[in-house]
Design a protein around this motif. Structure first.
Motif, PDB file in Angstrom:
ATOM      1  N   ARG A 188       3.988  -7.999  10.250  1.00  0.00           N
ATOM      2  CA  ARG A 188       2.742  -8.081  11.021  1.00  0.00           C
ATOM      3  C   ARG A 188       3.074  -7.864  12.493  1.00  0.00           C
ATOM      4  NH1 ARG A 188       0.941 -13.418  10.747  1.00  0.00           N
ATOM      5  NH2 ARG A 188       3.041 -13.974  10.070  1.00  0.00           N
ATOM      6  N   ALA A 189       2.441  -6.873  13.099  1.00  0.00           N
ATOM      7  CA  ALA A 189       2.813  -6.465  14.455  1.00  0.00           C
ATOM      8  C   ALA A 189       1.755  -6.856  15.475  1.00  0.00           C
ATOM      9  CB  ALA A 189       3.033  -4.956  14.499  1.00  0.00           C
ATOM     10  N   TYR A 190       2.212  -7.055  16.712  1.00  0.00           N
ATOM     11  CA  TYR A 190       1.321  -7.164  17.857  1.00  0.00           C
ATOM     12  C   TYR A 190       1.615  -5.989  18.784  1.00  0.00           C
ATOM     13  CZ  TYR A 190       5.383  -9.271  20.235  1.00  0.00           C
ATOM     14  OH  TYR A 190       6.622  -9.499  20.775  1.00  0.00           O
ATOM     15  N   GLN A 191       0.638  -5.617  19.603  1.00  0.00           N
ATOM     16  CA  GLN A 191       0.762  -4.432  20.462  1.00  0.00           C
ATOM     17  C   GLN A 191       1.256  -3.237  19.658  1.00  0.00           C
ATOM     18  OE1 GLN A 191       2.615  -5.095  24.310  1.00  0.00           O
ATOM     19  NE2 GLN A 191       2.018  -7.260  24.288  1.00  0.00           N
ATOM     20  N   GLN A 192       0.689  -3.077  18.465  1.00  0.00           N
ATOM     21  CA  GLN A 192       0.910  -1.963  17.560  1.00  0.00           C
ATOM     22  C   GLN A 192       2.251  -1.971  16.823  1.00  0.00           C
ATOM     23  OE1 GLN A 192      -0.767  -0.982  20.767  1.00  0.00           O
ATOM     24  NE2 GLN A 192      -2.415  -1.615  19.385  1.00  0.00           N
ATOM     25  N   ARG A 193       3.363  -2.355  17.485  1.00  0.00           N
ATOM     26  CA  ARG A 193       4.653  -2.149  16.831  1.00  0.00           C
ATOM     27  C   ARG A 193       5.663  -3.285  17.002  1.00  0.00           C
ATOM     28  NH1 ARG A 193       8.596   0.076  20.351  1.00  0.00           N
ATOM     29  NH2 ARG A 193       9.610   0.996  18.544  1.00  0.00           N
ATOM     30  N   TYR A 194       5.349  -4.315  17.768  1.00  0.00           N
ATOM     31  CA  TYR A 194       6.313  -5.384  18.010  1.00  0.00           C
ATOM     32  C   TYR A 194       6.097  -6.531  17.024  1.00  0.00           C
ATOM     33  CZ  TYR A 194       7.286  -2.980  22.382  1.00  0.00           C
ATOM     34  OH  TYR A 194       7.639  -2.036  23.308  1.00  0.00           O
ATOM     35  N   TYR A 195       7.192  -7.096  16.547  1.00  0.00           N
ATOM     36  CA  TYR A 195       7.083  -8.284  15.703  1.00  0.00           C
ATOM     37  C   TYR A 195       8.303  -9.165  15.912  1.00  0.00           C
ATOM     38  CZ  TYR A 195       9.796  -5.150  12.633  1.00  0.00           C
ATOM     39  OH  TYR A 195      10.716  -4.263  12.126  1.00  0.00           O
ATOM     40  N   ASN A 196       8.037 -10.458  16.087  1.00  0.00           N
ATOM     41  CA  ASN A 196       9.078 -11.467  16.277  1.00  0.00           C
ATOM     42  C   ASN A 196       9.384 -12.226  14.992  1.00  0.00           C
ATOM     43  OD1 ASN A 196       8.333 -10.645  18.844  1.00  0.00           O
ATOM     44  ND2 ASN A 196       8.372 -12.689  19.736  1.00  0.00           N
ATOM     45  N   THR A 197       8.456 -12.166  14.049  1.00  0.00           N
ATOM     46  CA  THR A 197       8.574 -12.956  12.829  1.00  0.00           C
ATOM     47  C   THR A 197       9.484 -12.304  11.797  1.00  0.00           C
ATOM     48  OG1 THR A 197       6.466 -11.941  12.222  1.00  0.00           O
ATOM     49  CG2 THR A 197       6.403 -14.202  12.993  1.00  0.00           C
ATOM     50  N   GLY A 198      10.001 -11.128  12.089  1.00  0.00           N
ATOM     51  CA  GLY A 198      10.875 -10.462  11.150  1.00  0.00           C
ATOM     52  C   GLY A 198      10.093  -9.779  10.041  1.00  0.00           C
ATOM     53  N   ARG A 199      10.819  -9.397   9.022  1.00  0.00           N
ATOM     54  CA  ARG A 199      10.212  -8.715   7.879  1.00  0.00           C
ATOM     55  C   ARG A 199       9.840  -9.760   6.836  1.00  0.00           C
ATOM     56  NH1 ARG A 199      14.835  -4.962   6.359  1.00  0.00           N
ATOM     57  NH2 ARG A 199      15.997  -6.832   6.967  1.00  0.00           N
ATOM     58  N   GLU A 200       8.598  -9.697   6.393  1.00  0.00           N
ATOM     59  CA  GLU A 200       8.008 -10.728   5.549  1.00  0.00           C
ATOM     60  C   GLU A 200       7.805 -10.193   4.129  1.00  0.00           C
ATOM     61  OE1 GLU A 200       5.254 -12.999   8.683  1.00  0.00           O
ATOM     62  OE2 GLU A 200       4.668 -10.902   8.445  1.00  0.00           O
ATOM     63  N   THR A 201       7.479 -11.088   3.200  1.00  0.00           N
ATOM     64  CA  THR A 201       7.272 -10.689   1.807  1.00  0.00           C
ATOM     65  C   THR A 201       5.788 -10.615   1.489  1.00  0.00           C
ATOM     66  OG1 THR A 201       9.385 -11.534   1.010  1.00  0.00           O
ATOM     67  CG2 THR A 201       7.611 -11.361  -0.585  1.00  0.00           C
ATOM     68  N   PHE A 202       5.371  -9.447   1.011  1.00  0.00           N
ATOM     69  CA  PHE A 202       3.986  -9.176   0.618  1.00  0.00           C
ATOM     70  C   PHE A 202       3.926  -8.923  -0.885  1.00  0.00           C
ATOM     71  CE2 PHE A 202       3.998  -8.539   5.083  1.00  0.00           C
ATOM     72  CZ  PHE A 202       2.692  -8.605   5.556  1.00  0.00           C
ATOM     73  N   LEU A 203       2.711  -8.996  -1.422  1.00  0.00           N
ATOM     74  CA  LEU A 203       2.472  -8.827  -2.855  1.00  0.00           C
ATOM     75  C   LEU A 203       1.280  -7.920  -3.084  1.00  0.00           C
ATOM     76  CD1 LEU A 203       3.059 -10.035  -5.863  1.00  0.00           C
ATOM     77  CD2 LEU A 203       1.084 -11.492  -5.355  1.00  0.00           C
ATOM     78  N   LEU A 204       1.407  -6.955  -4.002  1.00  0.00           N
ATOM     79  CA  LEU A 204       0.286  -6.113  -4.409  1.00  0.00           C
ATOM     80  C   LEU A 204       0.418  -5.749  -5.888  1.00  0.00           C
ATOM     81  CD1 LEU A 204      -0.266  -3.585  -1.455  1.00  0.00           C
ATOM     82  CD2 LEU A 204      -1.786  -5.448  -2.167  1.00  0.00           C
ATOM     83  N   PRO A 205      -0.707  -5.482  -6.562  1.00  0.00           N
ATOM     84  CA  PRO A 205      -0.632  -5.046  -7.962  1.00  0.00           C
ATOM     85  C   PRO A 205      -0.105  -3.619  -8.070  1.00  0.00           C
ATOM     86  CG  PRO A 205      -2.900  -4.980  -7.188  1.00  0.00           C
ATOM     87  CD  PRO A 205      -2.100  -5.621  -6.094  1.00  0.00           C
ATOM     88  N   VAL A 206       0.483  -3.338  -9.221  1.00  0.00           N
ATOM     89  CA  VAL A 206       0.975  -1.991  -9.536  1.00  0.00           C
ATOM     90  C   VAL A 206       0.068  -1.399 -10.603  1.00  0.00           C
ATOM     91  CG1 VAL A 206       2.902  -0.650 -10.465  1.00  0.00           C
ATOM     92  CG2 VAL A 206       3.349  -2.621  -8.977  1.00  0.00           C
ATOM     93  N   SER A 207      -0.435  -0.193 -10.347  1.00  0.00           N
ATOM     94  CA  SER A 207      -1.230   0.517 -11.353  1.00  0.00           C
ATOM     95  C   SER A 207      -0.412   1.686 -11.891  1.00  0.00           C
ATOM     96  CB  SER A 207      -2.546   1.013 -10.753  1.00  0.00           C
ATOM     97  OG  SER A 207      -2.300   1.940  -9.708  1.00  0.00           O
ATOM     98  N   TRP A 208      -0.631   2.017 -13.170  1.00  0.00           N
ATOM     99  CA  TRP A 208       0.084   3.129 -13.800  1.00  0.00           C
ATOM    100  C   TRP A 208      -0.888   4.283 -14.029  1.00  0.00           C
ATOM    101  CZ3 TRP A 208       5.327   3.232 -14.743  1.00  0.00           C
ATOM    102  CH2 TRP A 208       6.013   2.028 -14.545  1.00  0.00           C
TER     103      TRP A 208
END
Length: 575
Positions: A335-355
């Motif tokens: 999640r970025a602020y000012q378009q491209r900066y992030y202090n929180t590092g890389r986080e884990t997201f979840l989404l469904p997979v469709s075939w």
């Protein structure tokens, strides 16, 4: 060096020798009961509590029924890998040089996760002394097979690739099974339905044609002898989806078998804003893998930079199949602020997979990763210490066991800290936050762009400082501390902005006080520091400071900002 300082070091050495040893197994955070506050050594700082409050706008509104919050693990939880055992889901993330290492997360519904344990908990497993923060443990793979949990990963600059096993993901985990033949990073372990086991990984190509040119290799592994099968190496992917376009950093391979096809899921494009997930398939592991014509199956690089609340750097995914036959993907993004900066590092997201037409899809091209998608059809299972949303987290230090959310750096030794059920004591070390040794420092993740982190501490006496820290790496951090001097009590703020830390603000307080409170307030690209004396309101030490220096774009590396507590022997002791 003065005789007084030599005596101080001798005293510290004796104290270390007398400290209780760290227990083996999966209890790295258990410490011997510390001394009472009135008898604590002069070189020890004592903290009464630590409080963390998240307040991000994207989490503020109530969660609609039937939906879940992305990211599912906010803050520094990169390179997620997931596996299922019955109705239980387990996930692991990269930990680099933080210890204990390889955090294991557990969920029953894929969306509410809790920190369960760590796989790396003791010195017999590995040694990361002297490594920079963003070295150490890179992307792991977690798999469950036939009653055993397997973790395969890389320790960069200190031994390469290895496997850990456990009968229970809560641990204890085994000592490493080293794989000297497997060169490179991001190993995957795959159990085929014919009983054979394979390891895929990122490595150098036969011939490097351009900067960032990498390859995906495959080996057969014998789990009985715990060795690579000789002469079993073969090339799976050279360069990426289309070598003619000079793709960079093909990595993070994961193999799956579905409907008679072998699928190879990889990351491509590097870990910044060109990151993506791409897919290949083959009828046999002995035949070439063919890339999907619709690649990438996940990226955010094609979206407008000025979109609101942007999620960036999406890629490095792993799949899991649910009991109902549906598939889901966990992946890293930021999640970025000012378009491209992030202090929180890389986080884990979840989404469904469709075939579709025999190929898996995570997100159509041009679509933003949703913050609140529809939840999987599993029974919701909230947890006491959530990893996402605008939660509050407080440690009263009222136990003799350090909370699992705390980490230290590089080594597993914790003889310099103790808990007596009322306070946390940190025995000051000469090593500062810019050292490649292990400082007296514990920290937990910054999980929000907008947050407050505060503590109360008993003022250290003698040539010792103690305080609260916002730490990205050795060369980029803030240390807001307090120390005694001849005039009473001094507050100070140190900033490391690409090199050695320097004091940028200070305040002399009249007289002495038993306790003081310190607070860090984060507001995306700004950060502020406050103090409070007993029974008084918060006061600013100085004006807001630059928090962008704590972002990955400025500080580089692969970690997120950590917030924590530090104690240090001051330089005056050697004068």
């Amino acid at each position: 060096m003065t005789n007084n300082y030599q005596a101080l070091l001798l005293t510290l050495g004796l104290m270390l020798c007398l400290s209780a040893c760290q227990p083996a197994g999966n209890a790295p955070h258990t410490t011997a009961a510390g001394p009472a506050a009135s008898t604590a050594p002069a070189a020890t700082a004592q903290f009464n509590w630590f409080d963390y409050q998240g307040r991000d706008a994207v989490f503020a509104a109530p969660l609609p029924a039937g939906s879940y919050q992305n990211p599912v693990a906010a803050g520094f939880f990169p390179d997620p890998s997931i596996t299922r055992s019955g109705d239980d889901y387990y996930m692991v993330a990269s930990s680099f040089t933080y210890t204990p290492g390889l955090p294991i997360l557990h969920s029953r519904d894929l969306v509410n996760w809790r920190l369960l344990s760590y796989a790396l908990t003791r010195p017999s497993q590995l040694d990361m002394a002297g490594l920079q923060v963003s070295r150490g443990i890179f992307a792991p793979t977690l798999r469950y097979h036939d009653g055993t949990y397997y973790l395969i990963t890389t320790v960069v600059d200190r031994g390469g690739n290895f496997i850990l096993t456990a009968s229970d993901p809560a641990g204890p985990w085994s000592d490493p099974i080293w794989l000297p033949e497997v060169q490179g990073i991001d190993p995957d372990i795959f159990f085929d339905d014919d009983g054979k086991v394979y390891i895929a990984h990122n490595g150098d190509p036969v011939e490097s044609l351009y900067e960032g040119h990498k390859a995906i290799w495959l080996w057969q592994y014998d789990p009985h002898s715990q060795k690579i099968v000789p002469d079993s190496q073969r090339l799976l992917v050279n360069g990426g989806v289309d070598l003619s376009t000079k793709p960079i950093w093909i990595e993070a391979p994961h193999l799956y078998k579905h409907d008679g096809w072998y699928y190879l899921l990889c990351a491509e494009g590097g870990t910044a804003d060109q990151h993506s997930a791409v897919i290949f398939r083959s009828r046999s592991l002995d035949e070439p893998f063919v890339p999907y014509s619709g690649n990438p199956i996940l990226t955010q690089r094609d979206l407008a930079a000025d979109r609101p609340a942007p999620i960036t750097t999406a890629g490095h995914a792993d799949f899991v199949q649910l009991p109902d036959g549906s598939w889901w993907a966990v992946f890293l993004a930021s999640r970025a602020y000012q378009q491209r900066y992030y202090n929180t590092g890389r986080e884990t997201f979840l989404l469904p997979v469709s075939w579709q037409d025999g190929w898996p899809h995570i997100l159509p091209a041009g679509q933003s990763i949703p913050y609140r998608p529809a939840a999987p059809a599993l029974q919701a299972a909230p947890v006491a210490e959530p990893l996402t949303g605008n939660f509050s987290w407080r440690d009263e230090f009222d136990s003799t066991r350090l909370n699992l959310h705390w980490n230290s750096l590089r080594q597993f030794d914790q003889s310099w800290l103790s808990l007596d059920g009322q306070q946390l004591s940190l025995q000051a070390k000469a090593e500062g936050l810019d050292s490649l040794a292990q400082p007296a420092f514990i920290a937990r993740r910054q999980q929000h762009m907008h947050f407050d982190a505060s503590t109360s501490l008993t003022l250290p006496q003698g040539t010792v400082s103690a305080g609260i820290v916002a730490f990205q790496n050795e060369q980029y951090h803030y240390y807001f501390g307090v120390r005694s001097n001849a005039a009473g009590t001094e507050l100070f703020l140190e900033q490391a902005n690409g090199g050695k830390a320097a004091q940028i603000a200070g305040l002399q307080l009249p007289g002495t006080a038993a306790d003081i409170r310190l607070k860090i307030s984060g507001d995306a690209g700004e950060i502020a520091f406050y103090y409070a004396l007993p029974d008084q309101d918060w006061l600013p030490l100085t004006g807001p400071q630059d928090a962008m220096l704590l972002s990955t774009q400025v500080a580089a590396g692969f970690v997120g900002t950590m917030l924590g507590l530090h104690s240090r022997l001051e330089a005056e002791a050697s004068q």
